[in-house]
Write a protein that holds these residues in place. Structure first.
Motif, PDB file in Angstrom:
ATOM      1  N   GLY A 157       0.796  -1.220   0.000  1.00  0.00           N
ATOM      2  CA  GLY A 157       0.000   0.000   0.000  1.00  0.00           C
ATOM      3  C   GLY A 157       0.830   1.271   0.000  1.00  0.00           C
ATOM      4  O   GLY A 157       0.304   2.359  -0.238  1.00  0.00           O
ATOM      5  N   ASP A 158       2.144   1.156   0.265  1.00  0.00           N
ATOM      6  CA  ASP A 158       2.999   2.341   0.259  1.00  0.00           C
ATOM      7  C   ASP A 158       3.109   2.907  -1.149  1.00  0.00           C
ATOM      8  O   ASP A 158       3.176   2.162  -2.133  1.00  0.00           O
ATOM      9  CB  ASP A 158       4.414   2.013   0.759  1.00  0.00           C
ATOM     10  CG  ASP A 158       4.489   1.813   2.253  1.00  0.00           C
ATOM     11  OD1 ASP A 158       3.477   2.026   2.937  1.00  0.00           O
ATOM     12  OD2 ASP A 158       5.575   1.420   2.724  1.00  0.00           O
ATOM     13  N   GLY A 188       4.727   4.526  -8.022  1.00  0.00           N
ATOM     14  CA  GLY A 188       3.818   3.399  -8.001  1.00  0.00           C
ATOM     15  C   GLY A 188       3.418   3.032  -6.591  1.00  0.00           C
ATOM     16  O   GLY A 188       3.899   3.612  -5.619  1.00  0.00           O
ATOM     17  N   GLU A 189       2.538   2.067  -6.496  1.00  0.00           N
ATOM     18  CA  GLU A 189       2.064   1.590  -5.202  1.00  0.00           C
ATOM     19  C   GLU A 189       2.529   0.158  -5.012  1.00  0.00           C
ATOM     20  O   GLU A 189       2.421  -0.672  -5.921  1.00  0.00           O
ATOM     21  CB  GLU A 189       0.537   1.643  -5.143  1.00  0.00           C
ATOM     22  CG  GLU A 189      -0.015   1.226  -3.803  1.00  0.00           C
ATOM     23  CD  GLU A 189      -1.536   1.309  -3.756  1.00  0.00           C
ATOM     24  OE1 GLU A 189      -2.124   0.507  -3.002  1.00  0.00           O
ATOM     25  OE2 GLU A 189      -2.109   2.136  -4.457  1.00  0.00           O
ATOM     26  N   VAL A 190       3.062  -0.137  -3.829  1.00  0.00           N
ATOM     27  CA  VAL A 190       3.509  -1.484  -3.515  1.00  0.00           C
ATOM     28  C   VAL A 190       2.277  -2.367  -3.358  1.00  0.00           C
ATOM     29  O   VAL A 190       1.404  -2.094  -2.541  1.00  0.00           O
ATOM     30  CB  VAL A 190       4.372  -1.515  -2.238  1.00  0.00           C
ATOM     31  CG1 VAL A 190       4.737  -2.938  -1.856  1.00  0.00           C
ATOM     32  CG2 VAL A 190       5.619  -0.668  -2.413  1.00  0.00           C
ATOM     33  N   TYR A 210      12.094   4.651  -2.550  1.00  0.00           N
ATOM     34  CA  TYR A 210      11.941   5.664  -1.517  1.00  0.00           C
ATOM     35  C   TYR A 210      10.510   6.175  -1.537  1.00  0.00           C
ATOM     36  O   TYR A 210       9.826   6.072  -2.551  1.00  0.00           O
ATOM     37  CB  TYR A 210      12.961   6.796  -1.690  1.00  0.00           C
ATOM     38  CG  TYR A 210      12.828   7.590  -2.967  1.00  0.00           C
ATOM     39  CD1 TYR A 210      12.142   8.805  -2.991  1.00  0.00           C
ATOM     40  CD2 TYR A 210      13.386   7.133  -4.162  1.00  0.00           C
ATOM     41  CE1 TYR A 210      12.020   9.536  -4.151  1.00  0.00           C
ATOM     42  CE2 TYR A 210      13.263   7.858  -5.326  1.00  0.00           C
ATOM     43  CZ  TYR A 210      12.585   9.069  -5.319  1.00  0.00           C
ATOM     44  OH  TYR A 210      12.459   9.795  -6.472  1.00  0.00           O
ATOM     45  N   PRO A 211      10.045   6.728  -0.410  1.00  0.00           N
ATOM     46  CA  PRO A 211       8.666   7.221  -0.363  1.00  0.00           C
ATOM     47  C   PRO A 211       8.408   8.242  -1.454  1.00  0.00           C
ATOM     48  O   PRO A 211       9.240   9.111  -1.719  1.00  0.00           O
ATOM     49  CB  PRO A 211       8.570   7.855   1.034  1.00  0.00           C
ATOM     50  CG  PRO A 211       9.606   7.149   1.838  1.00  0.00           C
ATOM     51  CD  PRO A 211      10.721   6.859   0.871  1.00  0.00           C
ATOM     52  N   ALA A 212       7.257   8.155  -2.093  1.00  0.00           N
ATOM     53  CA  ALA A 212       6.931   9.003  -3.239  1.00  0.00           C
ATOM     54  C   ALA A 212       6.919  10.477  -2.889  1.00  0.00           C
ATOM     55  O   ALA A 212       7.220  11.321  -3.733  1.00  0.00           O
ATOM     56  CB  ALA A 212       5.595   8.587  -3.831  1.00  0.00           C
TER      57      ALA A 212
END
Length: 174
Positions: free
Chosen positions: A120-121, A135-137, A166-168
């Motif tokens: 969901g990250d 993108g989304e994990v 890394y975080p978007a």
């Protein structure tokens, strides 16, 4: 009386790069210890060499009874027992045998920390052909991360080191 006490597998935390030394020191004291080792190719300027490295950095397993705790703690290189809820964490025999089987049967085994990546990250790719794609994990399995890339509307299975994501919402800092 010592022999009648139940022995449990416990996890020891060791000094960095002391896993094999501590394992040998414990075995020299007749303490049942297990340091899972995997073979790895290491390249130096003048040669390549296959070396055995610990599967878990700074961890090894010991099977002992309560009377042997202090003997283990006095061993050079031992930092402490890993604890859970204030008591030393124990591992059942089945899990130890599973780890033994895995390192025996598979040559390409390594541990990768995925604590920073969750399903969901929203992440961006840090390098490679999909550099800065967002993108989304969708799924994390071992070293493979399945993510849905928004810009090209597809699911992409990426065998990627989690450190390459890394975080978007962050800017790349490498």
């Amino acid at each position: 009386m010592k022999e009648t006490l139940n022995k449990n597998w416990m996890v020891l935390y060791t000094r960095a790069r002391w896993e094999k030394k501590v394992d040998k020191l414990l075995k020299d004291q007749n303490i049942n210890s297990f340091c899972p080792l995997v073979k790895s190719n290491r390249q130096w300027v003048d040669r390549n060499k296959v070396v055995e490295i610990p599967l878990f950095n700074s961890y090894l397993f010991v099977k002992l009874n309560p009377f042997e705790h202090s003997k283990v703690m006095q061993t050079s290189g031992v930092v402490n027992f890993i604890s859970h809820c204030g008591k030393p964490a124990t591992i059942n025999d089945t899990e130890i045998e599973r780890i033994r089987s895995i390192v025996k049967e598979y040559s390409d085994v390594e541990t990768v920390s995925l604590s920073s990546i969750n399903v969901g990250d929203s992440v961006k790719v840090a390098n490679g052909p999909f550099l800065d794609y967002k993108g989304e994990v969708y799924q994390v399995q071992g070293k493979s991360v399945v993510m849905v890339i928004e810009n090209i509307n597809c699911a992409l299975t990426v065998k990627i080191n989690p450190r390459k994501l890394y975080p978007a919402e962050q800017q790349r800092v490498f």
